[in-house]
Design a protein around this motif. Structure first.
Motif, PDB file in Angstrom:
ATOM      1  N   MET A 207       4.484  19.958 -17.013  1.00 35.26           N
ATOM      2  CA  MET A 207       4.861  20.615 -18.265  1.00 35.26           C
ATOM      3  C   MET A 207       4.883  22.123 -18.050  1.00 35.26           C
ATOM      4  O   MET A 207       4.190  22.660 -17.190  1.00 35.26           O
ATOM      5  CB  MET A 207       3.861  20.263 -19.378  1.00 35.26           C
ATOM      6  N   ALA A 208       5.676  22.810 -18.885  1.00 34.42           N
ATOM      7  CA  ALA A 208       5.787  24.255 -18.758  1.00 34.42           C
ATOM      8  C   ALA A 208       6.111  24.845 -20.122  1.00 34.42           C
ATOM      9  O   ALA A 208       6.660  24.173 -21.004  1.00 34.42           O
ATOM     10  CB  ALA A 208       6.879  24.624 -17.749  1.00 34.42           C
ATOM     11  N   TYR A 209       5.760  26.111 -20.287  1.00 37.80           N
ATOM     12  CA  TYR A 209       6.076  26.804 -21.527  1.00 37.80           C
ATOM     13  C   TYR A 209       7.556  27.137 -21.590  1.00 37.80           C
ATOM     14  O   TYR A 209       8.190  27.464 -20.582  1.00 37.80           O
ATOM     15  CB  TYR A 209       5.273  28.100 -21.641  1.00 37.80           C
ATOM     16  N   GLU A 210       8.112  27.047 -22.795  1.00 36.59           N
ATOM     17  CA  GLU A 210       9.471  27.488 -23.042  1.00 36.59           C
ATOM     18  C   GLU A 210       9.505  28.144 -24.416  1.00 36.59           C
ATOM     19  O   GLU A 210       8.616  27.907 -25.254  1.00 36.59           O
ATOM     20  CB  GLU A 210      10.457  26.315 -22.994  1.00 36.59           C
ATOM     21  N   PHE A 211      10.504  28.981 -24.659  1.00 38.62           N
ATOM     22  CA  PHE A 211      10.598  29.648 -25.944  1.00 38.62           C
ATOM     23  C   PHE A 211      11.101  28.693 -27.023  1.00 38.62           C
ATOM     24  O   PHE A 211      11.894  27.791 -26.760  1.00 38.62           O
ATOM     25  CB  PHE A 211      11.535  30.857 -25.858  1.00 38.62           C
ATOM     26  N   VAL A 212      10.629  28.915 -28.255  1.00 37.59           N
ATOM     27  CA  VAL A 212      11.039  28.129 -29.415  1.00 37.59           C
ATOM     28  C   VAL A 212      12.011  28.975 -30.237  1.00 37.59           C
ATOM     29  O   VAL A 212      11.807  30.172 -30.420  1.00 37.59           O
ATOM     30  CB  VAL A 212       9.818  27.744 -30.274  1.00 37.59           C
TER      31      VAL A 212
END
Length: 227
Positions: A1-6
């Motif tokens: 999993m990884a962070y992404e912009f919303v």
């Protein structure tokens, strides 16, 4: 999993609800002798809200304590008072009571028919020291002193004038570099399982790195870094 912009459109209503809740929190604190103001981390730095994979996303706020009665020199009492005010402010909704984590207070919004978390917002308690840097209130639950877990104020390095630096970066059309670096650093700390770098600290680091890359001490472009 990884962070992404919303996408901003997706969180607009949550931002509005959080703003109302934190305004009420500040009103309740004022009655207790605490003057404070809140801001979204990177306030004015639009579209920097992140989500880890397909999981729930959160909003990260700072609650800046500007003035407080002498009794709140005890950081334990200060955090407990803020937590109680926040609990009262979110009352009547689907939020659970705020959780006291190491570096912030977390309010969780659950789906109506399941225990799954739909949304949460984190509130870090901060103040400024005489040097102008921000200090975060940290609850060290595993560090016991005289039989008590420990509350300390930890300095955020190089946080002095971070807003001025961010404004200067934006004016020069370089904000996308801050967004890119912010996301890179969030994912780097996630891969390291490092929980000591909340969003505000990562934001300060990203702004400072981009600022130092492009601007010299005189405030102008660092020409060598542009080529």
């Amino acid at each position: 999993m990884a962070y992404e912009f919303v996408y901003e459109s997706e969180v607009k209503q949550y931002r509005s609800d959080c703003s109302k809740t934190l305004k009420k929190t500040c009103e309740l604190l004022r009655a207790k002798g605490i003057s404070a103001q809140f801001s979204l981390v990177g306030s004015g730095a639009r579209n920097m809200i992140t989500r880890n994979g397909n999981g729930p996303y959160d909003l990260d706020y700072n609650l800046l304590v500007m003035k407080a009665d002498n009794e709140y020199r005890d950081p334990r009492l200060l955090k407990d008072t803020i937590r109680n005010a926040l609990n009262k402010a979110v009352g009547g909704k689907f939020f659970s009571d705020t959780q006291d984590s190491t570096s912030c207070l977390t309010a969780l919004l659950h789906f109506k028919d399941t225990p799954n978390v739909e949304f949460s917002f984190d509130v870090a308690i901060i103040k400024k020291n005489p040097n102008g840097n921000y200090m975060r209130l940290i609850h060290n639950k595993n560090a016991y002193a005289l039989g008590w877990d420990q509350y300390t104020w930890n300095e955020v390095p190089n946080s002095h004038q971070v807003k001025d630096k961010a404004d200067e970066i934006k004016e020069e059309g370089l904000w996308q570099e801050v967004r890119d670096r912010y996301l890179e650093k969030k994912n780097m700390y996630l891969s390291w399982q490092d929980r000591n770098h909340p969003s505000f600290v990562v934001y300060v680091e990203a702004v400072n790195e981009v600022y130092n890359r492009y601007f010299n001490r005189g405030g102008g472009y660092n020409v060598q870094s542009l080529f």
